[in-house]
Design an enzyme around this catalytic site. Structure first.
Site, PDB file in Angstrom:
ATOM      1  N   LYS A   1      74.447   5.621 -25.373  1.00 31.22           N
ATOM      2  CA  LYS A   1      74.598   6.753 -26.297  1.00 31.22           C
ATOM      3  C   LYS A   1      75.492   6.339 -27.460  1.00 31.22           C
ATOM      4  O   LYS A   1      75.175   6.580 -28.630  1.00 31.22           O
ATOM      5  CB  LYS A   1      75.222   7.963 -25.580  1.00 31.22           C
TER       6      LYS A   1
ATOM      7  N   GLY B   1      69.059  14.040 -18.807  1.00 31.25           N
ATOM      8  CA  GLY B   1      68.341  14.469 -17.605  1.00 31.25           C
ATOM      9  C   GLY B   1      68.747  15.852 -17.118  1.00 31.25           C
ATOM     10  O   GLY B   1      67.920  16.622 -16.624  1.00 31.25           O
ATOM     11  N   ASN B   2      70.042  16.195 -17.279  1.00 26.97           N
ATOM     12  CA  ASN B   2      70.529  17.483 -16.767  1.00 26.97           C
ATOM     13  C   ASN B   2      69.911  18.689 -17.438  1.00 26.97           C
ATOM     14  O   ASN B   2      69.927  19.783 -16.889  1.00 26.97           O
ATOM     15  CB  ASN B   2      72.042  17.571 -16.948  1.00 26.97           C
TER      16      ASN B   2
ATOM     17  N   LYS C   1      66.108  -2.099 -15.147  1.00 26.34           N
ATOM     18  CA  LYS C   1      66.067  -0.637 -15.004  1.00 26.34           C
ATOM     19  C   LYS C   1      65.397  -0.247 -13.676  1.00 26.34           C
ATOM     20  O   LYS C   1      64.185  -0.451 -13.503  1.00 26.34           O
ATOM     21  CB  LYS C   1      65.275  -0.067 -16.195  1.00 26.34           C
TER      22      LYS C   1
ATOM     23  N   LYS D   1      66.134   6.177 -23.599  1.00 23.39           N
ATOM     24  CA  LYS D   1      65.804   7.349 -24.436  1.00 23.39           C
ATOM     25  C   LYS D   1      66.795   7.540 -25.583  1.00 23.39           C
ATOM     26  O   LYS D   1      66.412   8.022 -26.650  1.00 23.39           O
ATOM     27  CB  LYS D   1      65.675   8.622 -23.596  1.00 23.39           C
TER      28      LYS D   1
END
Ligand code: ADP
Ligand code: MG
Length: 301
Positions: free
Chosen positions: A271, A6-7, A124, A209
């Protein structure tokens, strides 16, 4: 295969103006162009949490005048929006380096299994925060599941199923073989289910994602999965005085750190497990690092 956090598009504390997002995308695109200049083929994916949240809010605020759209449609809208910005920025950054390569973003659908247990347990949180009474009214009116979120108010929660087949994966491979740079499966892809006759329908859910990135990386035969976020290293004992930065780690070792619960479920966890799955299934390498370390990390530094 590079997945952007997102960053890379919106920094914490920013409101999400076009100027802010444009600037962040430009800075990110410069890093990605350096990867391409270093000789890598590139498939790119990105998060969409803040952008889809803002769209949900716009839909909510304007519902008396404009009919709200379902979540799968909003997901596709953010793929177009973010994809457009990256495709333009990246084209410009490549041109500035004397590289002429087509860059294209694809609205991408990812199959989910209706039997996925995630559909019985929506986890979520998405979109705006509401006071309890308003949340109850929305739940009654639209059948949304609303839950309290960290004392900040009530939010809609949706299922986060595992990604299956990326519907457009052959198109991604085809474009890659033509020398294109492809932006695909943004926001984890639009979740769809496939009926017995093969017909696709959108599903109101959110695919992680990082998991979608691993699925697409396998599908296109990527040599490397790189997840770019806001920390240079994955850490053990994160946020404690005993914190240790990890460098090169075997899959086996990483799996034992996962078992020891070093990685938070809503952030580093997906991740690490996505990288682990990719490495185990392909025998290739995966990297988790900060955006500004991408070129060095890809070079093995
Ligand atoms: P992204 O938008 O890139 O997906 P996330 O916020 O979901 O970003 O994940 C990155 C964050 O994960 C880091 O900023 C850090 O605060 C957090 N984090 C949780 N556990 C760890 C860990 N073990 N090592 C490093 N960072 C961690
Ligand atoms: Mg994340």
């Amino acid at each position: 295969m590079v997945a952007l956090g997102g960053n890379a598009i919106l920094q914490p504390g920013q409101r999400g103006s076009y100027a802010e997002q444009r600037h962040n995308v430009d800075v990110t695109a410069a890093q990605l162009a350096d990867l391409v200049a270093a000789g890598h083929e590139l498939v790119l994916t990105h998060g969409n949490g803040p952008q889809v949240g803002n769209l949900l809010l716009q839909n909510e605020e304007a519902k008396a005048t404009v009919e709200p759209m379902p979540l799968d449609v909003l997901g596709a809208m953010t793929q177009g929006m973010i994809g457009y910005m990256f495709q333009q920025s990246l084209t410009n950054e490549l041109r500035a380096r004397g590289i002429q390569r087509p860059v294209v973003s694809l609205v991408t659908q990812v199959e989910v299994d209706v039997e996925d247990p995630a559909f019985n347990d929506p986890t979520k949180p998405i979109g705006p925060f509401y006071p309890e009474e308003e949340a109850a009214a929305i739940a009654a009116e639209r059948g949304y599941i609303m839950q309290p979120d960290s004392g900040r108010g009530w939010r809609r929660v949706v299922p986060s199923p595992q990604p299956g087949r990326v519907v457009e994966q052959e198109v991604v491979s085809g474009l890659l073989s033509q020398g294109a740079i492809i932006i695909a499966a943004g926001g984890g892809g639009v979740p769809v289910r496939t009926a017995e006759d093969g017909a696709l329908t959108g599903v109101e859910a959110v695919i992680d994602k990082d998991r979608a990135a691993a699925a697409l990386a396998r599908a296109v035969g990527a040599d490397m999965l790189m997840i770019l976020t806001d920390v240079p290293n994955v850490k053990l004992h994160y946020g404690t005085p005993n914190e240790v930065s990890l460098g090169e780690v075997s899959a086996e070792q990483m799996a034992s750190y996962v078992a020891e619960k070093h990685f938070a479920a809503g952030s580093m966890g997906p991740k690490v497990t996505s990288c682990l799955d990719f490495v185990r299934q392909t025998g290739k390498q995966a990297i988790i690092t900060a955006l500004n370390q991408a070129v060095a990390a890809a070079a093995g530094e």
